[in-house]
Design an enzyme around this catalytic site. Structure first.
Site, PDB file in Angstrom:
ATOM      1  CG  ASN A 147      -6.961  -1.256   1.377  1.00  0.00           C
ATOM      2  OD1 ASN A 147      -6.214  -1.037   0.418  1.00  0.00           O
ATOM      3  ND2 ASN A 147      -6.497  -1.531   2.588  1.00  0.00           N
TER       4      ASN A 147
ATOM      5  CB  CYS B  79      -0.946  -0.006   1.188  1.00  0.00           C
ATOM      6  SG  CYS B  79      -1.965  -1.486   1.249  1.00  0.00           S
TER       7      CYS B  79
ATOM      8  CG  HIS C 228      -3.279   3.084   1.879  1.00  0.00           C
ATOM      9  ND1 HIS C 228      -3.892   2.674   0.715  1.00  0.00           N
ATOM     10  CD2 HIS C 228      -3.328   2.020   2.728  1.00  0.00           C
ATOM     11  CE1 HIS C 228      -4.282   1.416   0.856  1.00  0.00           C
ATOM     12  NE2 HIS C 228      -3.954   0.998   2.057  1.00  0.00           N
TER      13      HIS C 228
END
Lengths: 82, 343
Positions: free
Chosen positions: B299, B122, B268
């Site tokens: 996500n 990520c 993020h």
């Protein structure tokens, strides 16, 4: 100076109130964070980090799951506070 | 000793354009609830996610990347031939050799641009952005295309109530090019390999291939589960909120920016609760626009920051020239934060 049991409960009550909006008077030794106080697993992390700062104690991730009730947390803090 | 001529780059680098691609299929929480014992309210309260996009068979890592990149190149006002390097960050492209970046570079019509994949979970967008800035300033490429792309639905255990709702698919891309003044700040980045177990693939590919059933997780039908991404939620939450807030603050300090100078915060998109707690811990002023793309995107790992950036600019919540703090963090554990001027 190390905090007394009474001071720790009062401190936890303020923290839980700020993070989860639970009335201070509801936070008592026999209360379960998740079942009685509706503190979910992520809010519990925030409670733990706030307690670490307030009581000068380290509570590692692996110990957090054992802190089921306010009494568990109070005992832990009393035992480990610096 | 012969004298080697030094390379010559631009004085500074900037993000010139951004583009995103979200798969056509929108998946609401009701679909997730077919396989796990949970509720829409529980999922929303723990993650802030209402819907996510899942890719079809045709919406491959390459196809999504090409769509997002085309938009980023157009937004930058350049042509594909001007791109000197293509960096693709992904953990969900299932053919490791060759790198998917070379195919994407060719399909976009670049002139034999350097192309390679990176794996930084990520934090992949921030890692790619840092490499791109270095290339532009050092002179090995005038324009660099950075792509974050994931098909995390392929690595999701739909029977795991802790993660089944979390992940989504998509691609985000930016073009990094020359600038006359600083528009990408110093990167604050690093890794904490001692925490490598907190977010990981459940089973290594080789163990999966060997197929020893006694060592592999089984699904409710007794079949071997395909490898998936798993995490220790509380440990990740603590690290993300409290440790990453320090990293974010360090990135602001390194860029000489105070929270008051900031227009936009694009963390993020891991979990709405992490985003909200970071905002609180960083004490960001009210005027700072916070990316909350996770609600409808889930996500998407390396794709989440450019996707969120693109949406904020498209909706007008952020505008070109705004100063934005971006921070990525995830499996590794790895992290990267920097301050950028939005394209």
């Amino acid at each position: 100076m190390a905090a007394t049991q009474e001071e720790i409960v009062a401190g936890l009550a303020e923290i839980v109130n700020e993070i989860a909006g639970i009335p201070v008077e509801d936070v008592q030794l026999d209360k379960s964070f998740t079942d009685d106080l509706d503190v979910d697993s992520l809010s519990m992390v925030e409670v733990v980090v706030a307690a670490e700062e307030r009581f000068d104690v380290k509570i590692p991730d692996e110990d957090v799951k054992n802190l089921k009730t306010v009494g568990d947390a109070t005992d832990y803090i009393q035992k480990h506070q610096g | 000793m012969s004298k080697i001529k030094p390379s010559k780059g631009a004085p500074y680098a900037r993000i010139m354009g951004v583009g995103g691609y979200r798969p056509t299929r929108v998946v609401p929480n009701e679909v997730i609830l077919e396989k796990i014992d949970s509720s829409d309210e529980w999922i929303r309260s723990r993650s802030g996610i209402a819907t996510r996009h899942w890719a079809s068979d045709e919406e491959t890592v390459a196809a999504m990347s090409i769509e997002a990149s085309g938009k980023a190149i157009a937004d930058a006002g350049i042509t594909a031939e001007q791109i000197g390097a293509v960096v693709v960050s992904t953990v969900s492209h299932f053919q490791q050799t060759p790198a998917i970046a070379t195919y994407i570079a060719d399909q976009l019509g670049t002139d034999k641009a350097a192309a390679f994949d990176i794996s930084a979970g990520c934090a992949g967008f921030g890692y790619g952005l840092t490499l791109a800035k270095g290339m532009v300033v050092e002179g090995s490429a005038e324009h660099v295309l950075v792509i974050g792309v994931e098909r995390l639905s392929d690595l999701t255990d739909l029977e795991d109530r802790a993660t089944a709702f979390l992940f989504g698919d998509g691609a985000g891309a930016v073009v990094v090019g020359p600038a006359t003044e600083p528009a990408i700040g110093p990167t604050v980045w690093g890794s904490e390999g001692d925490k490598s177990d907190t977010i990981k693939q459940t089973v290594a590919w080789n163990d999966f291939r060997l197929g020893d059933v006694s060592k592999l997780p089984l699904d409710s039908k007794g079949d071997v589960k395909f490898p998936a991404i798993t995490q220790e939620g509380q440990a990740v939450f603590r690290w993300a909120v409290f440790e990453m807030a320090k990293v974010a603050q360090n990135a602001l300090d390194a860029a000489g920016i105070t929270p008051d100078d900031l227009d936009v915060f694009i963390p993020h998109q891991a979990n709405m609760r992490i985003i909200d707690s970071m905002v609180k811990t960083l004490k960001l002023p009210e005027h700072v626009t916070v990316a909350r793309d996770i609600e409808t995107t889930g996500n998407t790992s390396a794709a989440s920051i450019p996707l969120a950036m693109e949406r904020l600019l498209a909706t007008g919540e952020a505008k070109s020239g705004d100063t934005a703090l971006v921070i990525g963090f995830g499996a590794g554990l790895v992290y990267a934060a920097t301050v950028v001027t939005l394209p």
